[in-house]
Design a protein around this motif. Sequence first.
Motif, mmCIF file in Angstrom:
data_model
loop_
_atom_site.group_PDB
_atom_site.id
_atom_site.type_symbol
_atom_site.label_atom_id
_atom_site.label_comp_id
_atom_site.label_asym_id
_atom_site.label_seq_id
_atom_site.Cartn_x
_atom_site.Cartn_y
_atom_site.Cartn_z
ATOM 1 N N HIS A 159 0.846 -1.193 0.000
ATOM 2 C CA HIS A 159 0.000 0.000 0.000
ATOM 3 C C HIS A 159 0.880 1.241 0.000
ATOM 4 O O HIS A 159 0.607 2.217 0.690
ATOM 5 C CB HIS A 159 -0.930 0.001 1.222
ATOM 6 N N GLN A 160 1.947 1.166 -0.777
ATOM 7 C CA GLN A 160 2.872 2.284 -0.890
ATOM 8 C C GLN A 160 3.012 2.676 -2.357
ATOM 9 O O GLN A 160 2.861 1.838 -3.254
ATOM 10 C CB GLN A 160 4.253 1.917 -0.359
ATOM 11 N N VAL A 161 3.291 3.946 -2.571
ATOM 12 C CA VAL A 161 3.596 4.440 -3.908
ATOM 13 C C VAL A 161 4.943 5.138 -3.884
ATOM 14 O O VAL A 161 5.356 5.690 -2.874
ATOM 15 C CB VAL A 161 2.512 5.406 -4.448
ATOM 16 N N LYS A 162 5.613 5.054 -5.019
ATOM 17 C CA LYS A 162 6.871 5.784 -5.197
ATOM 18 C C LYS A 162 6.509 7.034 -5.987
ATOM 19 O O LYS A 162 5.915 6.959 -7.062
ATOM 20 C CB LYS A 162 7.865 4.924 -5.967
ATOM 21 N N VAL A 163 6.833 8.184 -5.437
ATOM 22 C CA VAL A 163 6.579 9.450 -6.119
ATOM 23 C C VAL A 163 7.912 9.934 -6.681
ATOM 24 O O VAL A 163 8.809 10.316 -5.930
ATOM 25 C CB VAL A 163 5.973 10.501 -5.152
ATOM 26 N N ALA A 164 8.029 9.871 -8.005
ATOM 27 C CA ALA A 164 9.211 10.406 -8.679
ATOM 28 C C ALA A 164 8.909 11.872 -8.959
ATOM 29 O O ALA A 164 7.893 12.194 -9.566
ATOM 30 C CB ALA A 164 9.475 9.649 -9.965
ATOM 31 N N HIS A 165 9.758 12.755 -8.463
ATOM 32 C CA HIS A 165 9.519 14.184 -8.645
ATOM 33 C C HIS A 165 10.691 14.823 -9.354
ATOM 34 O O HIS A 165 11.848 14.517 -9.090
ATOM 35 C CB HIS A 165 9.234 14.893 -7.312
#
Length: 114
Positions: free
Chosen positions: A55-61
């Motif tokens: 239930h995790q997301v990787k946020v590439a910014h």
Amino acid sequence: MKPTDPGEFIASLNAGVLANQMGKALSDVAANVIEHSKKGKVVLTLDLSQIGDSHQVKVAHKLEFTTPTKRGSKREDLATETPFFVTEKGLQLFADNPTGQLFNKQDAPVTTRD
């Protein structure tokens, strides 16, 4: 799911470093827009992807900015990633109780040695 607080979200990206970089970029670009009477640009790009089956997301910014100069412009970009938990309270850097499921008595009973 409750909406994510955008100010808190941006302040959490890359442990607050991105917010500082964005503030500096906005100020530098604005100052050079005034000084050289040319357009500048600041762009923040966010790409989200799930981490495994969690239930995790990787946020590439990625922060990209173009600063006008006397005879043209200069461009810079900064990119990194930050993991977030997807919870009923929105995206959060840390889960409310990240170790709550560990060492549950029903799942892993511990017996005494005789």
